[in-house]
Scaffold this motif. Sequence first.
Motif, PDB file in Angstrom:
ATOM      1  N   GLU A   1     -73.404 -51.760  34.300  1.00  0.00           N
ATOM      2  CA  GLU A   1     -73.900 -50.852  35.203  1.00  0.00           C
ATOM      3  C   GLU A   1     -75.275 -50.338  35.378  1.00  0.00           C
ATOM      4  OE1 GLU A   1     -73.642 -49.192  30.880  1.00  0.00           O
ATOM      5  OE2 GLU A   1     -72.361 -50.338  32.137  1.00  0.00           O
ATOM      6  N   THR A   2     -75.910 -50.888  34.584  1.00  0.00           N
ATOM      7  CA  THR A   2     -77.591 -50.940  34.713  1.00  0.00           C
ATOM      8  C   THR A   2     -77.828 -52.202  35.161  1.00  0.00           C
ATOM      9  OG1 THR A   2     -77.719 -49.226  32.913  1.00  0.00           O
ATOM     10  CG2 THR A   2     -79.648 -50.627  33.492  1.00  0.00           C
TER      11      THR A   2
ATOM     12  N   GLY B   1     -70.311 -52.974  40.953  1.00  0.00           N
ATOM     13  CA  GLY B   1     -69.397 -52.694  40.021  1.00  0.00           C
ATOM     14  C   GLY B   1     -68.364 -51.705  41.148  1.00  0.00           C
TER      15      GLY B   1
ATOM     16  N   ASP C   1     -77.073 -52.824  38.619  1.00  0.00           N
ATOM     17  CA  ASP C   1     -77.120 -51.769  39.687  1.00  0.00           C
ATOM     18  C   ASP C   1     -78.377 -52.357  40.538  1.00  0.00           C
ATOM     19  OD1 ASP C   1     -78.137 -49.663  40.955  1.00  0.00           O
ATOM     20  OD2 ASP C   1     -78.377 -48.555  39.339  1.00  0.00           O
TER      21      ASP C   1
ATOM     22  N   TYR D   1     -67.985 -56.032  39.332  1.00  0.00           N
ATOM     23  CA  TYR D   1     -69.296 -56.582  38.747  1.00  0.00           C
ATOM     24  C   TYR D   1     -69.413 -58.149  38.833  1.00  0.00           C
ATOM     25  CZ  TYR D   1     -70.031 -52.020  36.458  1.00  0.00           C
ATOM     26  OH  TYR D   1     -70.247 -50.732  36.297  1.00  0.00           O
TER      27      TYR D   1
END
Length: 432
Positions: free
Chosen positions: A133-134, A105, A137, A123
């Motif tokens: 974002e999770t 991201g 990651d 992303y």
Amino acid sequence: MPHAAHDRFGRQHVVVRGEGDSPPAIRLQDDVDADLLPSDDGKAAAIVNNIQRVQEELARAAQSAGANVDATLYPRHWKERSPPREGSAFTVAQFNTLARGLSSGPVDPPFSRDESTKDAAQYGGFTRLVCPETVLDFDVRKWRLLQVMLGGGLNDADESDVGDGGPAFDILALEEADEYPSFFRPVLTNEGAACGLNFYRGVFEPKRCSPCVSLGYYSDGVALLWNPEKFHIISRPSSSDAWIEKGAFQGSNQVYVIAPLQIRDTGKCVVVAATHLKAKKGASNAQLRHSQALELRRRVEQTANTIVQEDWKDVGVLILGDFNSEPDEASVKCILSQDECDDGEKARQYQSAYPLDEQSNEVFTTWKTRKEGTVRRIIDYIFHASSGAAEGEGIRCTHYLSVPRDEEVEEGGFPGFRYPSDHLLIAAKYEC
């Protein structure tokens, strides 16, 4: 010439420069990830703890977002392709891992990125994901990817037994592995980390001028790994050097790895190739993929024929990879055709481990949603062929790994809370 340097986080890396002021042709991380440091609980326990921690983190993120999904991996099981017979059995897996550099991201990458790639650093275009974002990651996703490689989701798998029973797959091909030197190699092999599982030996070939470099990350590439308890790599004739062929296809950035492996139980040989062909739509890219597939088959055939001339009998061949091509495209047809790549030697007849007939809508290897829309298709393959064997003998596929049912898949496909890549790991069981 390669030279060492450091990224903005202080990690050492190796650079192979391009011409003039062009970006690096190859950039590889030379430090092992910090979370692979030895654990007082033991290497397997540390890996299990990280896998469980990540699954719990994904479950919490899904619950907070109101997503009606759990965070367990999709269940997979083996489906019979042909009845097993007596012979040395081994498993083979193919997995495009979704490069970190192609899916991160709007965070600071290890290096400055080209201005022209700013939009791509959102992303990887997976903008419809819940909690990208999770989910994307990489410090979360890498443990999930490892879980898949270790057999997570198989109906007889128990992640608490990691490190006790050996690898789930005896041969493993990986693509888009930009974090192979820093994470996957040290954790899966005996190279670089005290907490490595020592399941595999392997070789990695980085892509030239990888798009990950333009995005401020490391070069992605192709890795081929094998279980040393099952296989021994053959040496070149009149040499003690391992017989490994790797490089870029003629006139392009895409790469391949070829390794002839001896099956320890039987002494027979299997020539294994891994590759990742040119991506993107369009006639010119389809033509390039066709050329690359022809070159790969020619190189594999030459290696296998040379080994036959060295008095090896019944040499099997496995070709694994992301072809970025559906079954009706020329780059796939030229592998399955017995005539197109015949260079005077007896041509091998290749088969797919997975059913590819048009009537079967059961199989897919990627299902993803980007801003262009949703696609569900077959573009990853496991091909096999034998020579010098009587009918029904040689290398035989007995099972292939199922894919998730359509109703199980999260909205929008992969990646998501339940799967860490936009490609499924596909796998097959063989006898030889």
